[in-house]
Design a protein around this motif. Structure first.
Motif, PDB file in Angstrom:
ATOM      1  N   GLY A 116       0.814  -1.209   0.000  1.00  0.00           N
ATOM      2  CA  GLY A 116       0.000   0.000   0.000  1.00  0.00           C
ATOM      3  C   GLY A 116       0.850   1.262   0.000  1.00  0.00           C
ATOM      4  N   THR A 117       1.899   1.259   0.810  1.00  0.00           N
ATOM      5  CA  THR A 117       2.794   2.414   0.875  1.00  0.00           C
ATOM      6  C   THR A 117       3.526   2.596  -0.444  1.00  0.00           C
ATOM      7  OG1 THR A 117       3.107   2.086   3.252  1.00  0.00           O
ATOM      8  CG2 THR A 117       4.733   3.436   2.107  1.00  0.00           C
ATOM      9  N   LEU A 118       4.005   1.501  -1.023  1.00  0.00           N
ATOM     10  CA  LEU A 118       4.699   1.571  -2.308  1.00  0.00           C
ATOM     11  C   LEU A 118       3.777   2.106  -3.405  1.00  0.00           C
ATOM     12  CD1 LEU A 118       6.715  -1.772  -2.208  1.00  0.00           C
ATOM     13  CD2 LEU A 118       7.624   0.540  -1.919  1.00  0.00           C
ATOM     14  N   ALA A 119       2.502   1.724  -3.345  1.00  0.00           N
ATOM     15  CA  ALA A 119       1.529   2.214  -4.327  1.00  0.00           C
ATOM     16  C   ALA A 119       1.321   3.718  -4.181  1.00  0.00           C
ATOM     17  CB  ALA A 119       0.204   1.477  -4.161  1.00  0.00           C
ATOM     18  N   ARG A 120       1.310   4.199  -2.939  1.00  0.00           N
ATOM     19  CA  ARG A 120       1.160   5.644  -2.713  1.00  0.00           C
ATOM     20  C   ARG A 120       2.383   6.394  -3.231  1.00  0.00           C
ATOM     21  NH1 ARG A 120      -1.114   3.784   2.097  1.00  0.00           N
ATOM     22  NH2 ARG A 120       0.802   4.136   3.300  1.00  0.00           N
ATOM     23  N   GLY A 137       2.362   9.237  -6.088  1.00  0.00           N
ATOM     24  CA  GLY A 137       3.004  10.533  -5.875  1.00  0.00           C
ATOM     25  C   GLY A 137       3.939  10.897  -7.007  1.00  0.00           C
ATOM     26  N   HIS A 138       4.686   9.912  -7.512  1.00  0.00           N
ATOM     27  CA  HIS A 138       5.596  10.152  -8.637  1.00  0.00           C
ATOM     28  C   HIS A 138       4.817  10.543  -9.889  1.00  0.00           C
ATOM     29  CE1 HIS A 138       8.655   7.325  -6.516  1.00  0.00           C
ATOM     30  NE2 HIS A 138       8.815   8.580  -6.134  1.00  0.00           N
ATOM     31  N   GLU A 139       3.662   9.891 -10.102  1.00  0.00           N
ATOM     32  CA  GLU A 139       2.842  10.191 -11.280  1.00  0.00           C
ATOM     33  C   GLU A 139       2.293  11.617 -11.217  1.00  0.00           C
ATOM     34  OE1 GLU A 139      -0.102   7.162 -11.311  1.00  0.00           O
ATOM     35  OE2 GLU A 139       1.287   5.570 -11.930  1.00  0.00           O
TER      36      GLU A 139
END
Length: 200
Positions: free
Chosen positions: A35-39, A43-45
Motif C-alpha cells: 500500500g505504501t509503495l503504491a502511494r 506521488g511520482h505520477e
C-alpha cells in the motif's frame, strides 16, 4: 555530521523512536508494504504531471553533483525540478522552484492528496528553512494537490487536474520551529539507547 533529509525530519516529528532506529538500528525497521509503495508510485505520477505546467523547467539529476548542478542552474533563472540544497544539518530536494524575479523564488510542494493537510506545513517549512539558510530568497510557498472535481476529457490537462494553494502564512509561523526541532532530533539520534515512544 548527521544530516536530516525532509523525510527523516517528518519521521522525527511523528516518532523519535523511529528516527533513532533509522540512524542506529535500521535493521529493526520493516520494509514498506504494498500500500505504501503504491502511494509512492501515485506521488511520482502526480509529480510528473505537475512538471508539465512548467515546460521550460529543468530537472536536477539525482547524483553526487546535485548540489553543484543546482547552484549552476539557479543562475539561469528557470523553473527547477528536484533542486537540491544542504544547510547545517538539513538536506532537501524541492519539487518545483519557480523564479519570480532576479532575486526571489516560489517554492511549490506537490502532493497526491486532494487538499492541504496539517502535516504538509512542517514539510514545506523544513524546505524553506534549508533554502533560506543557503541564501535563497523565498517569495511565496504553495501546495499543489489533486483537484477532485476534475473530469478528464481526452489527454490529462495539467493545468486543471491540479489545484494550487498559497500556504505562505502557515509556513512563516512553522519555520520558526525548525531549527529547534532539528536540535531535538539530533539529541535523540545521539542517544545510546532506543528512546521510549510517547503515547498519543
Amino acid at each position: 555530521m548527521v544530516v536530516l533529509s525532509k523525510s527523516k525530519y517528518m519521521i522525527g516529528l511523528s516518532c523519535p523512536k523511529h528516527l533513532w532506529c533509522l540512524f542506529n538500528e535500521p535493521s529493526l525497521i520493516p520494509p514498506f508494504d504494498e500500500g505504501t509503495l503504491a502511494r509512492f508510485e501515485q506521488g511520482h505520477e502526480i509529480g510528473a504531471i505537475a512538471k508539465l505546467r512548467y515546460p521550460s523547467g529543468v530537472e536536477i539529476p539525482f547524483t553526487k553533483e546535485a548540489l553543484k548542478e543546482t547552484a549552476k542552474m539557479l543562475l539561469k533563472k528557470v523553473p527547477l525540478f528536484e533542486a537540491t540544497f544542504c544547510h547545517k544539518n538539513s538536506y532537501c530536494k524541492v519539487d518545483i522552484l519557480v523564479p519570480v524575479d532576479d532575486e526571489c523564488w516560489d517554492l511549490i510542494e506537490v502532493k497526491s492528496t486532494t487538499e492541504v493537510k496539517e502535516d504538509h506545513i512542517p514539510d514545506v517549512a523544513f524546505q524553506r528553512y534549508c533554502l533560506e539558510g543557503t541564501g535563497i530568497k523565498i517569495n511565496r510557498c504553495h501546495l499543489m494537490f489533486v483537484n477532485n472535481e476534475y473530469v478528464r476529457k481526452g489527454a490529462i490537462d495539467p493545468n486543471l487536474i491540479l489545484s494550487c494553494e498559497d500556504i505562505t502564512s502557515q509556513v512563516d509561523a512553522e519555520v520558526l520551529n525548525v531549527e529547534e526541532n532539528i536540535s531535538d532530533m539530533l539529541r535523540v539520534i545521539a542517544l545510546k539507547k532506543m528512546p521510549s515512544p510517547s503515547l498519543g
